[in-house]
Design an enzyme around this catalytic site. Structure first.
Site, PDB file in Angstrom:
ATOM      1  N   GLY A  88       0.782  -1.225   0.000  1.00 60.04           N
ATOM      2  CA  GLY A  88       0.000   0.000   0.000  1.00 60.04           C
ATOM      3  C   GLY A  88       0.819   1.284   0.000  1.00 60.04           C
ATOM      4  N   ALA A  95       5.074  -6.357  -8.497  1.00 63.37           N
ATOM      5  CA  ALA A  95       6.257  -6.849  -9.215  1.00 63.37           C
ATOM      6  C   ALA A  95       7.186  -7.589  -8.256  1.00 63.37           C
ATOM      7  CB  ALA A  95       7.000  -5.692  -9.876  1.00 63.37           C
ATOM      8  N   ASP A 137       9.561  -2.059 -13.087  1.00 61.92           N
ATOM      9  CA  ASP A 137       9.429  -2.474 -11.683  1.00 61.92           C
ATOM     10  C   ASP A 137       9.969  -3.896 -11.489  1.00 61.92           C
ATOM     11  OD1 ASP A 137       7.359  -3.369 -13.302  1.00 61.92           O
ATOM     12  OD2 ASP A 137       5.737  -2.755 -11.971  1.00 61.92           O
TER      13      ASP A 137
HETATM   14  O1  PMV Z   1       2.572   3.638 -11.155  1.00 59.81           O
HETATM   15  P1  PMV Z   1       3.668   2.657 -11.356  1.00 59.81           P
HETATM   16  O2  PMV Z   1       4.618   2.643 -10.243  1.00 59.81           O
HETATM   17  O3  PMV Z   1       3.155   1.302 -11.734  1.00 59.81           O
HETATM   18  O4  PMV Z   1       4.519   3.184 -12.595  1.00 59.81           O
HETATM   19  C1  PMV Z   1       3.997   3.258 -13.896  1.00 59.81           C
HETATM   20  C2  PMV Z   1       5.046   3.792 -14.837  1.00 59.81           C
HETATM   21  C3  PMV Z   1       4.597   3.871 -16.286  1.00 59.81           C
HETATM   22  O5  PMV Z   1       5.721   4.330 -17.047  1.00 59.81           O
HETATM   23  C4  PMV Z   1       3.479   4.882 -16.458  1.00 59.81           C
HETATM   24  C5  PMV Z   1       4.140   2.529 -16.816  1.00 59.81           C
HETATM   25  C6  PMV Z   1       5.253   1.528 -17.006  1.00 59.81           C
HETATM   26  O6  PMV Z   1       4.955   0.331 -16.912  1.00 59.81           O
HETATM   27  O7  PMV Z   1       6.403   1.902 -17.251  1.00 59.81           O
END
Ligand code: PMV
Length: 306
Positions: A88, A95, A137
């Protein structure tokens, strides 16, 4: 019984643009998610994930499926438990959970797996659930450290930092939907291709200029690049009032730079500033309504606890 772990992540620069072909900078953070895998002999797969939001174990279940298929694991039942420091907080728990699960399966059943294989299987597994995503991630959770990363893991290149990096994080309290924000940007791109393409390219240029500053420990200069990056994210429409309030307050409290980290629309902002200002920045982020904390970089990626 085997316990594996994987670090969480923060996007430092280049979110959204990474999906349009430019590199991004991602850090693995020194908060972890652990997965314990134990064999059973009753044919049952029992999942105990007390920290997963709403009891949602989709990422974990898919990781078990992909891991068992790809590594040719035939089991007679499993007990799987997660222990999370990430839940959270927008630090990439899905991931990290995927990576740690596949790492734990491989170790428990003595299947050799290298980092690239772990990344590929984990990314495949995440895509089966989420359908979209650059995989940044998954890379952070697999390899650790700070990475320069391009979409689908075409380039995963570790950065060597001359100085330890500390990030002040403000969690907005709102869970953002990465999928709907990526979709929103895509619609904007379809509507205004030239304008959005120019923004993505400009973000790519900033990332390339900022990376050497990060490596050399010039965090003030890096912070300025973060600020420019955030302006483009605002132009893309992925910021909102609570995130803007945190960013403004953090800068007023002495941060060199502050920006959204990730898709936007909620989740986290990150700020970078002199160590002696961290307490003020933390306080400012809390005043702006966030839950604030400091993280460092995890040099280690996914591993097995012995
Ligand atoms: O919100 P997060 O931490 O899942 O990051 C998303 C980042 C993006 O560039 C918008 C999407 C991606 O998978 O790279």
């Amino acid at each position: 019984m085997t316990k594996a772990y994987a670090p969480g992540k923060l996007m430092l620069m280049g979110e959204h643009a990474v999906l349009y072909g430019t590199p991004c900078l991602v850090a693995a953070v020194d908060k972890y998610l652990g997965v314990i895998v134990e064999r059973r002999d009753d044919g049952q797969v029992h999942i105990d994930a007390p920290d997963s939001p709403g009891g949602d174990v989709t990422f974990l279940s898919e990781a078990l499926k992909v891991g068992c298929e790809a590594l040719r694991i035939k089991h007679t039942g499993l007990w799987v438990k997660t222990i999370s420091q990430l839940s959270g907080l927008g630090l990439g728990s899905s991931a990290a959970c995927t990576v740690a699960t596949i790492r734990a399966l491989a170790a428990e059943f003595q299947k050799p797996i290298n980092e690239r294989q772990l990344f590929d299987l984990s990314y495949q597994s995440v895509l089966r659930v989420q359908k979209i995503g650059s995989g940044f991630d998954v890379a952070a959770s697999t390899y650790g450290g700070v990475l320069s990363y391009t979409n689908q893991g075409k380039i995963i290149s570790p950065l060597t930092l001359a100085e330890p990096l500390a990030l002040v994080v403000g969690f907005s309290g709102e869970k953002a939907s990465t999928v709907s924000l990526v979709e929103m940007v895509k619609q904007k791109y379809e509507q205004y291709p030239d304008k959005v393409q120019r923004i993505m390219q400009a973000i790519g240029v900033l990332v390339n200029q900022a990376a050497p500053e990060l490596e050399e420990g010039n965090f003030e200069a890096f912070g300025k690049f973060m600020n420019f990056n955030h302006e483009y994210l605002r132009d893309l429409g992925v910021s909102n009032q609570p995130l803007e309030a945190m960013i403004l307050r953090a800068k007023e409290a002495g941060a060199w730079g502050a920006k959204i980290s990730g898709a936007g629309g909620g989740d986290c902002v990150i700020a970078i500033g002199p160590k002696e200002k961290h307490a003020d920045i933390l306080h400012a982020l809390e005043q702006a309504g966030g839950k604030a904390f400091v993280v460092g970089v995890s040099d280690k990626g996914a591993g097995v606890e012995v």
